[in-house]
Design an enzyme around this catalytic site. Structure first.
Site, PDB file in Angstrom:
ATOM      1  CG  ASP A 147      -1.975  -1.058   1.183  1.00  0.00           C
ATOM      2  OD1 ASP A 147      -2.330  -1.483   0.061  1.00  0.00           O
ATOM      3  OD2 ASP A 147      -2.454  -1.481   2.253  1.00  0.00           O
ATOM      4  CG  ASP A 206      -6.797  -1.686  -1.393  1.00  0.00           C
ATOM      5  OD1 ASP A 206      -7.034  -2.897  -1.561  1.00  0.00           O
ATOM      6  OD2 ASP A 206      -5.890  -1.271  -0.657  1.00  0.00           O
TER       7      ASP A 206
END
Length: 219
Positions: free
Chosen positions: A178, A192
């Site tokens: 991330d 995401d």
């Protein structure tokens, strides 16, 4: 002679009376006489064949859109993670919009936005199940908006599933990369984002009553 004339004259009798034509025509239709049998057969096939020829290409185009969107989302996520790992990991965060938005590389063993880090294997199985469901649903796909939504879901699921399989600490337990870090919000990645956008689009389509096969339900 009378008997011979009666036998020879028999074929001319229907022409003279006009009543014998209906029976040969009606009996000849199943045999496929020109102008009757083929026309009926063409009419019967004509009602179904245009639907098949029109429906199949349309369905194939929607499937092509689904996989094109999925491939684009997956490639974008994969490339961004490769750049982040190579250039940003173990380095200070990069400020994009002051403190409101930063690029900061972290490894997330949980679900989207860092939730549920203790259930990595379960999230991996869920992602794999989502991919299988989308692949099966694609066979009945005739809606362009649904194709885009499912493509986003598929691309995002594949992006994070790739991390789960190939990244440390191990197969099916890998941590997802991330790097998008808004202020006062969890850190996430492009996979995401694709999943969330696809989910929102599916909710909107469901509220409008549009099904994946293109039918619309009006309450």
């Amino acid at each position: 002679m009378a008997e011979a004339e009666r036998i020879i004259g028999t074929p001319d009798t229907p022409d003279a009376t006009g009543g014998g034509k209906e029976r040969p025509d009606s009996e000849g239709t199943p045999a496929g006489e020109p102008g009757t049998g083929p026309e009926a057969a063409a009419g019967a096939f004509g009602t179904g064949e245009p639907e098949a020829t029109a429906g199949r290409p349309r369905g194939r185009r929607r499937i092509a859109v689904l996989f094109a969107v999925a491939a684009f989302a997956y490639a974008l996520d994969l490339i961004s993670k490769m750049i982040v790992v190579a250039k940003l990991e173990h380095h200070p965060p990069i400020e994009i919009v002051g403190d409101w938005l930063k690029f900061e590389a972290i490894r997330n063993a949980g679900a989207a936005f860092g939730f549920g880090e203790a259930f990595t294997v379960i999230f991996t199985m869920i992602a794999a199940a989502v991919i299988v469901v989308i692949a099966r649903l694609a066979r009945k796909l005739y809606s362009l908006p649904w194709a885009i939504a499912l493509g986003l879901l598929l691309g995002g699921a594949l992006g994070n599933l790739t991390d789960r399989i190939f990244r440390a600490p191990g197969v099916f337990e890998g941590a997802v990369v991330d790097f998008i870090a808004p202020k006062h919000f969890a850190v996430f990645n492009l996979a995401d984002s694709a999943i969330v956008c696809g989910g929102i689009l599916i909710v909107l389509l469901s509220f409008r009553g549009l099904d994946p096969d293109g039918t619309v339900h009006k309450d």
